[in-house]
Design a protein around this motif. Structure first.
Motif, short mmCIF file in Angstrom:
data_model
loop_
_atom_site.label_atom_id
_atom_site.label_comp_id
_atom_site.label_asym_id
_atom_site.label_seq_id
_atom_site.Cartn_x
_atom_site.Cartn_y
_atom_site.Cartn_z
N TYR A 178 73.37 -50.59 5.02
CA TYR A 178 72.13 -50.28 4.29
C TYR A 178 71.32 -49.13 4.90
CZ TYR A 178 69.08 -52.80 7.58
OH TYR A 178 68.38 -53.21 8.69
N PRO A 179 71.33 -48.89 6.23
CA PRO A 179 70.59 -47.73 6.74
C PRO A 179 71.15 -46.41 6.20
CG PRO A 179 71.08 -49.26 8.52
CD PRO A 179 71.87 -49.70 7.35
N ALA A 180 72.48 -46.33 6.03
CA ALA A 180 73.09 -45.11 5.50
C ALA A 180 72.66 -44.89 4.05
CB ALA A 180 74.62 -45.21 5.60
N LEU A 181 72.65 -45.96 3.25
CA LEU A 181 72.21 -45.84 1.86
C LEU A 181 70.75 -45.40 1.79
CD1 LEU A 181 72.51 -46.42 -1.24
CD2 LEU A 181 71.64 -48.70 -0.73
N THR A 182 69.90 -46.05 2.56
CA THR A 182 68.47 -45.73 2.53
C THR A 182 68.22 -44.27 2.89
OG1 THR A 182 68.02 -48.01 3.22
CG2 THR A 182 66.20 -46.45 3.36
N LEU A 183 68.91 -43.81 3.93
CA LEU A 183 68.77 -42.41 4.35
C LEU A 183 69.23 -41.47 3.24
CD1 LEU A 183 68.12 -40.35 6.56
CD2 LEU A 183 70.49 -40.61 7.37
N CYS A 184 70.34 -41.80 2.61
CA CYS A 184 70.90 -40.97 1.54
C CYS A 184 69.93 -40.88 0.36
CB CYS A 184 72.24 -41.55 1.11
SG CYS A 184 73.15 -40.51 -0.06
N VAL A 185 69.38 -42.01 -0.05
CA VAL A 185 68.43 -42.03 -1.17
C VAL A 185 67.17 -41.25 -0.83
CG1 VAL A 185 66.92 -43.51 -2.56
CG2 VAL A 185 69.29 -44.19 -2.15
N MET A 186 66.65 -41.44 0.37
CA MET A 186 65.42 -40.75 0.79
C MET A 186 65.63 -39.23 0.80
SD MET A 186 62.95 -42.99 1.62
CE MET A 186 61.94 -42.41 2.97
N VAL A 187 66.76 -38.79 1.32
CA VAL A 187 67.04 -37.35 1.40
C VAL A 187 67.17 -36.76 -0.01
CG1 VAL A 187 68.76 -35.63 2.08
CG2 VAL A 187 68.08 -37.42 3.68
N CYS A 188 67.89 -37.45 -0.89
CA CYS A 188 68.06 -36.97 -2.26
C CYS A 188 66.73 -36.87 -3.00
CB CYS A 188 69.01 -37.88 -3.02
SG CYS A 188 70.75 -37.73 -2.54
N LEU A 189 65.88 -37.87 -2.82
CA LEU A 189 64.57 -37.84 -3.47
C LEU A 189 63.71 -36.70 -2.92
CD1 LEU A 189 63.55 -41.61 -3.78
CD2 LEU A 189 64.68 -40.15 -5.45
N LEU A 190 63.72 -36.52 -1.62
CA LEU A 190 62.92 -35.46 -1.01
C LEU A 190 63.37 -34.08 -1.46
CD1 LEU A 190 62.55 -36.84 2.64
CD2 LEU A 190 60.69 -36.50 0.97
N LEU A 191 64.67 -33.90 -1.62
CA LEU A 191 65.21 -32.59 -1.98
C LEU A 191 65.19 -32.32 -3.48
CD1 LEU A 191 68.31 -32.35 0.42
CD2 LEU A 191 66.06 -31.27 0.70
N LEU A 192 65.36 -33.39 -4.30
CA LEU A 192 65.60 -33.18 -5.73
C LEU A 192 64.50 -33.71 -6.65
CD1 LEU A 192 69.39 -34.14 -5.77
CD2 LEU A 192 68.41 -31.84 -5.66
N SER A 193 63.83 -34.79 -6.25
CA SER A 193 62.87 -35.40 -7.19
C SER A 193 61.83 -36.23 -6.44
CB SER A 193 63.63 -36.26 -8.21
OG SER A 193 62.79 -36.71 -9.23
N ARG A 194 60.89 -35.57 -5.83
CA ARG A 194 59.89 -36.28 -5.02
C ARG A 194 58.96 -37.15 -5.85
NH1 ARG A 194 57.97 -31.81 -0.44
NH2 ARG A 194 60.08 -31.33 0.32
N ASP A 195 58.80 -36.84 -7.13
CA ASP A 195 57.91 -37.63 -7.97
C ASP A 195 58.39 -39.07 -8.15
OD1 ASP A 195 60.02 -36.24 -9.45
OD2 ASP A 195 59.21 -37.27 -11.20
N ILE A 196 59.69 -39.32 -7.89
CA ILE A 196 60.23 -40.67 -8.02
C ILE A 196 59.56 -41.62 -7.03
CG2 ILE A 196 62.32 -42.08 -7.72
CD1 ILE A 196 62.35 -40.48 -10.25
#
Length: 381
Positions: free
Chosen positions: A228-246
């Motif tokens: 789960y830490p790998a998933l959380t990091l992946c989701v956070m990075v994607c949101l920060l780079l692609l869609s922060r409004d989420i």
């Protein structure tokens, strides 16, 4: 002035986040009996919280892309009679709730249903269809771990595998689908025409691909393939780079509610009298205890609370999922659709509530009966 704004804010929180306020009160009261200490850190299930955050973010991403509205328009536009339209409207939340949770499914499709029925001048069908949509979302969501927060928690709490979960819940999902199809048969076969002036466009197709991949990663994490830490990091990075409004669309009060109930249930587990009582209830009839508890505090808090007093995960899983039927409080998603209905011009609260309780009670009795038959045959608990 500042006091008035604060009072208004607190009233809004109390009105819109009632379950969080209750869970916070329970947590604080339990802290009077069990003083905060080092053991509190062990109460919090960080894996469940991270998974829940990731799934809410991915669901918000899907909604941003407009995929569910496009799906609804495609299905409804092909219908030329009322029974077929009702079937499509009810099965949309049933199947979509397996992916986007029951509350998000109702938030997406109930307002859409009200609009469609008003356009085609079939407002008299609004109440029964919304009631069936609510039941459909609550029953469809029990089929998968992402469908309901309590499923996600129980899979994490007991380390359930994919086969264990689906084999347990598949019979109830199948029976639920049959019951919904039976109810739809009572809708009159009258001609209708659904027409949308403009089709909703698919927005951000590249983002849709990213969120689809993230959803698959969530599934792998749920079943312990990916940490789960790998998933959380992946989701956070994607949101920060692609869609922060989420980040603003995540239900942080739901996360806070889980934390409060983790504290509450952890403290109850350290009170010997209460622990003995709840353990005895779960040992004697875990499924019925779970169903009845869900009627009072709703099924998500019931799952968190009772998990501390039993290792019989099947009884708790089935009980809290079936317990989503019954009162409007049993599954808080039911309150979402009720709010939307009561805002319509011809809303009749008494008729709606009576129909809601009658259909929910009937469904609950049938599914509980099926559960006990499976249990007696040695196929369930």
């Amino acid at each position: 002035m500042r006091w008035i704004l604060m009072k208004s804010f607190l009233y809004k929180i109390l009105r819109e986040e009632t379950v969080f306020c209750i869970s916070l009160l329970f947590a604080l009261l339990s802290m009077l009996a069990v003083k905060p200490d080092a053991e509190y850190a062990g109460y919090i299930d960080l894996r469940t919280l991270c998974l829940l955050f990731c799934l809410m973010a991915v669901t918000a991403g899907f909604q941003k892309c407009g995929i569910f509205r496009i799906l609804a328009e495609k299905l409804l536009g092909a219908q030329n009679h009322m029974r077929g339209l009702a079937l499509a409207l009810v099965l949309l939340p049933f199947f979509c709730s397996m992916v986007i949770t029951n509350d998000v499914a109702l938030l997406t499709f109930v307002p859409f249903t009200i609009l469609v029925l008003h356009i085609i001048k079939q407002d008299r069908h609004t109440a029964p269809i919304i009631v069936l949509q609510t039941i459909a979302a609550n029953l469809g969501s029990m089929a998968t771990p992402p469908g309901n927060p309590q499923n996600l928690f129980l899979c994490s709490r007991y380390g359930l595998g994919m086969g264990e979960f689906f084999l347990t819940m598949l019979p109830f999902t199948a029976i639920s689908l049959i019951l919904l199809l039976f109810c739809i048969r009572f809708v009159r076969q009258e001609p209708v025409r659904v027409y949308f002036k403009e089709s909703s466009p698919l927005e951000h197709p590249r983002l849709l691909a990213v969120f689809t991949i993230l959803f698959l990663l969530c599934l792998l994490t749920i079943f312990h393939v990916l940490p789960y830490p790998a998933l959380t990091l992946c989701v956070m990075v994607c949101l920060l780079l692609l869609s922060r409004d989420i980040f603003g669309n995540v239900d942080y009060f739901l996360l806070a509610t889980f934390i409060c109930f983790f504290v509450f249930s952890g403290n109850l587990g350290r009170m010997e009298t209460i622990r003995s009582f709840l353990s005895a209830c779960m040992t004697k009839n875990g499924m019925l205890t779970s169903v009845l508890s869900s009627q009072i505090i709703s099924n998500v808090p019931a799952a968190v609370l009772l998990s501390s007093f039993t290792e019989n995960w099947k009884a708790l899983l089935v009980g809290t999922n079936l317990g989503g039927l019954g009162t409007p409080i049993a599954s808080l998603a039911s309150l979402i659709s009720m709010k939307f209905y009561l805002k319509t011009e011809e809303a009749d609260f008494r008729s709606y509530l009576l129909l809601f309780l009658a259909l929910n009670a009937g469904g609950l009795v049938i599914l509980l009966t099926a559960a006990y038959i499976l249990s007696a045959a040695g196929l369930l608990i």
